[in-house]
Design an enzyme around this catalytic site. Structure first.
Site, PDB file in Angstrom:
ATOM      1  N   GLU A  82      -1.967   0.271  13.406  1.00  0.00           N
ATOM      2  CA  GLU A  82      -3.113   0.690  12.597  1.00  0.00           C
ATOM      3  C   GLU A  82      -4.432   0.489  13.336  1.00  0.00           C
ATOM      4  O   GLU A  82      -5.347   1.301  13.240  1.00  0.00           O
ATOM      5  CB  GLU A  82      -3.137  -0.160  11.314  1.00  0.00           C
ATOM      6  CG  GLU A  82      -4.329   0.102  10.415  1.00  0.00           C
ATOM      7  CD  GLU A  82      -4.183  -0.580   9.062  1.00  0.00           C
ATOM      8  OE1 GLU A  82      -3.430  -1.565   8.974  1.00  0.00           O
ATOM      9  OE2 GLU A  82      -4.806  -0.108   8.098  1.00  0.00           O
TER      10      GLU A  82
ATOM     11  N   GLU B 289       0.851  -1.174   0.000  1.00  0.00           N
ATOM     12  CA  GLU B 289       0.000   0.000   0.000  1.00  0.00           C
ATOM     13  C   GLU B 289       0.906   1.249   0.000  1.00  0.00           C
ATOM     14  O   GLU B 289       1.139   1.818  -1.039  1.00  0.00           O
ATOM     15  CB  GLU B 289      -0.949  -0.021   1.200  1.00  0.00           C
ATOM     16  CG  GLU B 289      -2.234   0.717   0.874  1.00  0.00           C
ATOM     17  CD  GLU B 289      -3.441   0.208   1.651  1.00  0.00           C
ATOM     18  OE1 GLU B 289      -4.390   0.957   1.708  1.00  0.00           O
ATOM     19  OE2 GLU B 289      -3.427  -0.908   2.193  1.00  0.00           O
TER      20      GLU B 289
HETATM   21  C1  BGC Z   1      -5.229   2.458   4.736  1.00  0.00           C
HETATM   22  C2  BGC Z   1      -5.788   3.481   5.665  1.00  0.00           C
HETATM   23  C3  BGC Z   1      -6.720   4.326   4.863  1.00  0.00           C
HETATM   24  C4  BGC Z   1      -7.862   3.415   4.524  1.00  0.00           C
HETATM   25  C5  BGC Z   1      -9.061   4.043   3.922  1.00  0.00           C
HETATM   26  C6  BGC Z   1      -6.356   1.589   4.312  1.00  0.00           C
HETATM   27  O1  BGC Z   1      -6.003   0.539   3.523  1.00  0.00           O
HETATM   28  O2  BGC Z   1      -4.165   1.770   5.263  1.00  0.00           O
HETATM   29  O3  BGC Z   1      -4.989   4.022   6.573  1.00  0.00           O
HETATM   30  O4  BGC Z   1      -7.036   5.540   5.354  1.00  0.00           O
HETATM   31  O5  BGC Z   1      -7.424   2.311   3.789  1.00  0.00           O
HETATM   32  O6  BGC Z   1      -9.848   3.190   3.215  1.00  0.00           O
END
Ligand code: BGC
Length: 921
Positions: free
Chosen positions: A725, A453
């Site tokens: 997270e 990501e």
């Molecule tokens: C990210 C997040 C993001 C979110 C929103 C995730 O995969 O890691 O931090 O804000 O998606 O959909």
């Protein structure tokens, strides 16, 4: 008296950065005086007075008597150099200043260097690779230096990524160039100071894929910006006789297949030192590419290896090494391995059962492979980075822990904020926030640095920007991000993408994420005092608000925003999915109000009367409609979640008649949850601030200090060295969260760092005079800690705030107010606001204890506390032995009110008195 901290557009000594009309700033230290009375800035072509080309003359200062803002003269926190500058020129500058105590001083000469003129033609051509598309080329050129060199520069950009060297030595000390931005809308070249030798010079560019052409983004294929390697480089040599010679990429350049076999942001890198084949050297074709149309001097900050860490070997059969810190960068080994020897390094954030745990990396392979040619080398990757604490090495040759160098890579940002308390867990939490910021401020502010990501999720930085700006001077970094955001926004009709750069990822127009357009510029302005930030971002701020207005009109809900796709209170614990339990239309309308309100504030600062009125009117309309929709006429909130209470209170969306009820509901929700937070990405940043504001700072501390799930310190209990997270990235039973999305380095919940500065220690910027011209001081000492202190290098100088208990009822509070600053101080328990100027102050405070929770305390928490337990044991033994359905209840009061409690009214009163006495003891 000293004049220090000279910066240009928030950068020290920028070389070849986009400057426009640069904003100069400096600090005055070690002086008797409290404020600057006059100043002068000189600009010179030499590091002395003999080359002065411009000076302001001595300008007297005047200050607004109400706000303390500079109304006349040079403002040390940001002064626009409104003169036209020559391109490709090094300017030296210095400051003279005088204080109200009559002291005066000059700063040392500092410098900045202008880039090429905007649109200036390049005496170079884009070249490309003659090889198959997967072969990583090395471009090679040479130039002949005829005379004595006074100075030389390299202006260049390579796509995907490049590393340049001159006569075998690396050019500059940056990595992962040319950095990351929306390559389809803007390209940034770099400028390097080089030292060529007399005669023939060899220059080389090793090329990689990077963000530009490698696998990157959630929609892997689409994310590529281009498939071809390209290079444009211009070398300018200035001789001592005043002449200049220019060399550039063109038909005389060659390409050779390089040693890099594969590079990928997610997957790592494969280098085979035997693969480079000089016999395949051939001319590098001229590229058909008109990149110059969107080519600009670089913005943002420099990207370098910032720290180096050592590792220890983890006991066990596997060659696993621990760097003691979840970090971002790569590992280097300096040595010669035998020819053909293969070295593989796998990276991971955590370990499980004696093995690297790599499931949370999802599709990212995070592996470095190297095959030696027998020569001594700095063995390392070139065009990737890893988020890791542990590595596993596979190699036929033994590698010792001492040989491993963990290189920490992040964008340059001066550390300015420090927090220290008597609680080591809180200190570690604060360090974790800093490390998550380092790990995720790498060219763009990312969500996470390890899995497949690593994208510029706008919502994450929206909620973290306040904390980030306390921790570091990251104004230049965030300004570049806002520039990128605005560029993307233009291409999608004013909507704001959820990730910037977008690179084909379509998600946009989402509340809390899109609001980055309005919130970040405002935070930047508050912290830096640089009006240029608002000038740069105003169109973007208002573009976002107008976009929402159009949506609500098209959806027939105006001014409520209830119909679009939303991410809600992301990852909150009170829902059944990732969106949390708070009504998503309610959140969207609240944030719509917030962005409209901030846009009105920005318009006011910019003197844009018409817009100020329009957005003030709009925000008023949204607020009224919000109240009508989400509060009953009698004052009950329509959605009873922690986040709904927090958000409406924070944004002052609560009608007057509902204020007490909403505060009470928030407390009740917390009590009923056993003093546990349930908030997600959007609710969490405002939870502790709002509890503090409504007079429940003690609850804020209890949430902060909670060591069990869910809470910040629960992560510390699990040995975290960065922010997770999810509240349950590691589940309460110690198992790994099985969700696909589980990063151990995600700064969003690190937003709590801002509360530590603002409310725990009590240092905050103030709208009345941004950039800490007004420092709002409102500390909230807690008996749950012996002391807490904050140190902050504001744009004006160092501010310090520290409290310390001397006995149960008394504390001292020490404050340092920087030069040029006006502090508005509200001490605990005092209603009167003090106004102070530069200096050191100390108070002895008498602080009344917080009101005890009584029977509203969570029963689990209460029974864990020995004196309260003893009081319950005597007055309510049932609660200890167990009441039917006890585990479905939360507070002591609920237990007493249960049909199975068998307590009389008098016994409940006696219990309450005993519990309060115990809580007070
Ligand atoms: C990210 C997040 C993001 C979110 C929103 C995730 O995969 O890691 O931090 O804000 O998606 O959909």
């Amino acid at each position: 008296m000293k004049i220090t901290g000279l910066k240009v557009n928030h950068l020290s000594k920028p070389l070849g950065f986009e400057l426009n009309k640069p904003v100069l700033s400096y600090r005055i230290e070690d002086c008797e005086g409290s404020f600057q009375t006059e100043a002068m800035i000189q600009l010179s072509l030499k590091p002395d007075e003999s080359g002065v080309v411009y000076e302001t003359g001595i300008l007297k200062n005047a200050y607004d008597s109400e706000t303390g803002r500079v109304t006349e003269g040079i403002d040390s926190i940001g002064w626009k150099l409104d003169v036209s500058l020559l391109p490709r020129t090094r300017y030296f500058w210095r400051v003279y200043a005088k204080t109200d105590a009559g002291e005066q001083a000059f700063s040392d000469w500092d410098w900045f260097e202008t880039p090429k003129a905007e649109g200036e033609a390049w005496k170079a051509q884009w070249i490309t690779s003659p090889f198959e598309k997967d072969v990583h080329p090395v471009f090679k050129g040479s130039f002949e230096v005829r005379g004595e060199v006074e100075s030389a520069r390299l202006y260049c950009i390579g796509l995907g990524m490049y590393e340049a060297s001159l006569n075998g030595c690396p050019v500059g000390d940056e990595v992962l160039m040319p950095g990351f931005y929306p390559y389809d809308k803007c390209l940034q070249y770099q400028t390097y100071e080089i030292v060529p030798c007399k005669g023939l010079n060899r220059i080389e560019f090793v090329m990689g894929d990077g963000w530009y052409k490698g696998r990157y983004g959630l929609k892997w294929k689409v994310m590529r910006y281009g498939y071809a390697y390209r290079l444009l480089a211009e070398i300018r040599v200035r001789y001592t006789d005043g002449t200049e010679e220019v060399f550039g990429t063109g038909s005389d350049w060659k390409a050779v297949p390089g040693a890099i076999q594969m590079d990928s942001i997610y997957d790592g890198e494969t280098v085979d030192m035997n693969a480079s084949d000089p016999t395949r050297a051939c001319p590098a074709p001229i590229a058909e590419f008109d990149g110059e149309k969107i080519l600009h001097a670089r913005s943002g900050t420099r990207l370098k290896i910032q720290e180096r860490r050592s590792a220890v070997r983890v006991p066990g059969d596997k060659a696993i090494y621990d760097f003691g810190q979840n970090m971002v960068g790569w590992v280097e080994i300096h040595r010669a391995l035998p020819k053909g020897c293969r070295l593989v390094i796998r990276y991971a954030e955590t370990m499980r059962d004696g093995e690297l745990y790599r499931e949370n990396l999802r599709g990212a392979k995070c592996t470095f492979t190297y095959v030696s040619d027998g020569k001594e080398e700095r063995i390392r990757p070139h065009f990737t980075f890893f988020g890791f604490r542990y590595i596993e090495i596979e190699c036929d040759c033994a590698i010792s822990a001492e040989e491993l160098v963990g290189c920490v890579i992040h964008s340059e940002m001066d550390r300015i904020g420090f927090i220290k308390t008597s609680d080591e867990w809180i200190n570690r939490l604060f360090e974790n926030i800093i490390w998550s910021q380092k790990g995720n401020f790498l060219e763009i502010p990312t969500d996470c640095p390890q899995r497949d990501e690593r994208m510029g999720w706008t919502g994450d930085i929206q909620v973290f920007s306040d904390a980030a700006l306390y921790n570091t001077d990251c104004a230049a970094f965030l300004r570049k991000f806002q520039r990128d955001l605005a560029l993307e926004q233009k291409s999608i009709d004013g909507s704001v993408p959820c990730v910037v750069p977008m690179g084909g990822y379509p998600l946009a127009g989402v509340t809390g994420w899109g609001d980055a357009a309005a919130v970040i510029p405002w935070q930047l302005y508050l912290h830096s005092g640089d009006i240029g930030v608002l000038e740069q971002s105003f169109e973007s701020m208002r573009g976002w608000v107008d976009y929402i207005t159009r949506q609500t009109e098209a959806q027939n809900t105006a001014p409520l925003w209830t119909r679009s796709q939303q991410l809600g209170d992301w990852l909150a614990l009170d829902g059944t999915d990732v969106y949390g339990g708070t009504d998503r239309g309610m959140i969207a309308t609240a944030y719509y109000y917030y962005s409209a309100y901030l846009t009105a504030l920005a318009a006011k600062e910019l003197g844009r009367r018409e817009e100020e009125e329009a957005y003030t009117r709009l925000s008023g309309q949204i607020r009224d409609a919000f109240r009508a929709e989400y509060f009953t006429p009698a004052g009950r909130i329509a959605c009873e979640t922690q986040t709904a209470c927090v958000m409406t209170l924070y944004l002052k969306l609560v009608p007057e008649n509902a204020y007490e009820r909403t505060c009470e509901l928030l407390r009740k929700k917390l009590y009923e949850a056993g003093m546990q937070l349930e908030t997600g990405f959007l609710g969490t940043p405002w939870l502790l601030p709002i509890l503090t504001a409504i007079g429940n700072a003690d609850m804020a501390y209890r949430l902060l200090l909670r060591r069990e799930y869910p809470g910040w310190l629960n992560e510390i209990a699990h040995g975290a060295t960065t922010i997770w997270e999810r509240w349950n990235s590691i589940e309460p039973d110690g198992s790994m969260n099985r969700d696909q999305m589980n990063s151990f380095n995600h700064y969003a919940y690190g937003s709590v760092g801002a509360w530590m500065f603002r409310s725990m220690c009590g240092v905050a910027p103030d709208e009345r005079a941004p950039g800490f011209r007004v420092l709002r001081v409102e500390p909230h000492p807690s008996r749950r800690m012996a002391f807490a202190e904050a140190e902050l290098m504001t744009p004006l100088g160092k501010a310090k705030a520290a409290w310390k208990w001397t006995d149960k009822a008394h504390a001292t509070f020490a404050l340092e107010v920087p030069f040029g600053c006006r502090a508005l101080v509200r001490l605990p328990g005092e209603n009167e606001e003090l106004t102070l100027t530069k200096g050191r102050y100390e108070w002895n405070l008498e602080i009344a204890p917080d009101a005890p929770d009584g029977l509203d305390a969570g029963w689990r928490e209460a029974l864990n506390e020995p004196s309260t337990r003893a009081a319950v044991e005597v007055n309510f033994p049932h609660a200890i032995r167990g009441i039917p359905f006890q585990y479905e209840m939360q507070t002591l009061r609920q237990l007493t009110e249960s049909p199975f409690s068998e307590l009389t009214k008098e016994e409940i009163e006696a219990l309450e008195t005993a519990v309060i006495n115990a809580q007070n003891s």
